[in-house]
Design a protein around this motif. Structure first.
Motif, PDB file in Angstrom:
ATOM      1  N   ARG A  72     -48.177  13.693  30.236  1.00 28.37           N
ATOM      2  CA  ARG A  72     -49.597  13.657  29.877  1.00 28.37           C
ATOM      3  C   ARG A  72     -50.390  14.656  30.714  1.00 28.37           C
ATOM      4  NH1 ARG A  72     -51.748   7.690  30.114  1.00 28.37           N
ATOM      5  NH2 ARG A  72     -53.689   8.828  29.852  1.00 28.37           N
ATOM      6  N   LEU A  73     -50.073  14.725  32.012  1.00 27.98           N
ATOM      7  CA  LEU A  73     -50.774  15.663  32.887  1.00 27.98           C
ATOM      8  C   LEU A  73     -50.484  17.102  32.465  1.00 27.98           C
ATOM      9  CD1 LEU A  73     -52.504  16.271  35.362  1.00 27.98           C
ATOM     10  CD2 LEU A  73     -50.433  16.102  36.751  1.00 27.98           C
ATOM     11  N   ALA A  74     -49.232  17.406  32.140  1.00 25.94           N
ATOM     12  CA  ALA A  74     -48.884  18.759  31.700  1.00 25.94           C
ATOM     13  C   ALA A  74     -49.624  19.097  30.406  1.00 25.94           C
ATOM     14  CB  ALA A  74     -47.374  18.867  31.504  1.00 25.94           C
ATOM     15  N   ASP A  75     -49.726  18.141  29.473  1.00 26.19           N
ATOM     16  CA  ASP A  75     -50.464  18.361  28.227  1.00 26.19           C
ATOM     17  C   ASP A  75     -51.939  18.619  28.513  1.00 26.19           C
ATOM     18  OD1 ASP A  75     -48.132  17.993  26.819  1.00 26.19           O
ATOM     19  OD2 ASP A  75     -48.609  15.924  26.206  1.00 26.19           O
ATOM     20  N   MET A  76     -52.519  17.828  29.422  1.00 29.75           N
ATOM     21  CA  MET A  76     -53.933  17.999  29.753  1.00 29.75           C
ATOM     22  C   MET A  76     -54.179  19.358  30.413  1.00 29.75           C
ATOM     23  SD  MET A  76     -54.714  14.144  31.134  1.00 29.75           S
ATOM     24  CE  MET A  76     -56.421  14.411  31.566  1.00 29.75           C
ATOM     25  N   GLU A  77     -53.277  19.752  31.321  1.00 28.98           N
ATOM     26  CA  GLU A  77     -53.419  21.046  31.988  1.00 28.98           C
ATOM     27  C   GLU A  77     -53.279  22.179  30.981  1.00 28.98           C
ATOM     28  OE1 GLU A  77     -50.412  20.759  35.005  1.00 28.98           O
ATOM     29  OE2 GLU A  77     -51.855  20.017  36.504  1.00 28.98           O
ATOM     30  N   GLU A  78     -52.363  22.030  30.048  1.00 27.65           N
ATOM     31  CA  GLU A  78     -52.159  23.070  29.039  1.00 27.65           C
ATOM     32  C   GLU A  78     -53.398  23.219  28.174  1.00 27.65           C
ATOM     33  OE1 GLU A  78     -49.398  23.254  25.195  1.00 27.65           O
ATOM     34  OE2 GLU A  78     -48.258  23.178  27.077  1.00 27.65           O
ATOM     35  N   ARG A  79     -54.048  22.112  27.814  1.00 26.91           N
ATOM     36  CA  ARG A  79     -55.267  22.184  27.002  1.00 26.91           C
ATOM     37  C   ARG A  79     -56.418  22.834  27.759  1.00 26.91           C
ATOM     38  NH1 ARG A  79     -56.029  16.462  25.709  1.00 26.91           N
ATOM     39  NH2 ARG A  79     -53.858  16.056  26.145  1.00 26.91           N
ATOM     40  N   ASP A  80     -56.502  22.591  29.033  1.00 28.86           N
ATOM     41  CA  ASP A  80     -57.591  23.181  29.846  1.00 28.86           C
ATOM     42  C   ASP A  80     -57.381  24.667  30.038  1.00 28.86           C
ATOM     43  OD1 ASP A  80     -58.096  20.380  32.127  1.00 28.86           O
ATOM     44  OD2 ASP A  80     -58.939  20.789  30.149  1.00 28.86           O
ATOM     45  N   ILE A  81     -56.129  25.121  30.090  1.00 20.72           N
ATOM     46  CA  ILE A  81     -55.838  26.539  30.341  1.00 20.72           C
ATOM     47  C   ILE A  81     -55.871  27.333  29.046  1.00 20.72           C
ATOM     48  CG2 ILE A  81     -54.049  28.124  31.160  1.00 20.72           C
ATOM     49  CD1 ILE A  81     -53.179  25.951  33.122  1.00 20.72           C
ATOM     50  N   ALA A  82     -55.483  26.751  27.937  1.00 22.19           N
ATOM     51  CA  ALA A  82     -55.413  27.463  26.666  1.00 22.19           C
ATOM     52  C   ALA A  82     -56.801  27.921  26.227  1.00 22.19           C
ATOM     53  CB  ALA A  82     -54.779  26.587  25.613  1.00 22.19           C
ATOM     54  N   PRO A  83     -56.908  29.144  25.666  1.00 20.59           N
ATOM     55  CA  PRO A  83     -58.221  29.658  25.218  1.00 20.59           C
ATOM     56  C   PRO A  83     -58.763  28.984  23.980  1.00 20.59           C
ATOM     57  CG  PRO A  83     -56.485  31.330  24.892  1.00 20.59           C
ATOM     58  CD  PRO A  83     -55.865  30.118  25.508  1.00 20.59           C
TER      59      PRO A  83
END
Length: 83
Positions: A72-83
């Motif tokens: 879940r944390l990796a998914d959240m981090e990926e969403r925050d970094i993705a443009p």
């Protein structure tokens, strides 16, 4: 926790294996065997199979939960970094 009935059985078996020349002291020796075995095993701080299995189950659930949270944390981090 150690099952002392097993220790009593083991001490009795030791006593039975004594040569005939010391059979008269058998009961005293069995008591000494018992005391030595109990003392040694208590120092080991052993747990029962049931306690071990319960803790293993808790650890497995904890690992599963940790893996879920990491995902879940990796998914959240990926969403925050993705443009």
């Amino acid at each position: 926790m150690v099952d002392f009935r097993n220790i009593d059985d083991l001490a009795r078996k030791f006593g039975e294996k004594l040569p005939d020349s010391v059979r008269a002291m058998r009961e005293d020796l069995e008591q000494q065997f018992r005391a030595v075995l109990k003392s040694g095993l208590e120092k080991l701080e052993l747990v029962t199979r049931e306690e071990f299995d319960a803790q293993r189950a808790v650890l497995a659930r904890t690992r599963e939960r940790l893996e879920e949270l990491e995902k879940r944390l990796a998914d959240m981090e990926e969403r925050d970094i993705a443009p």
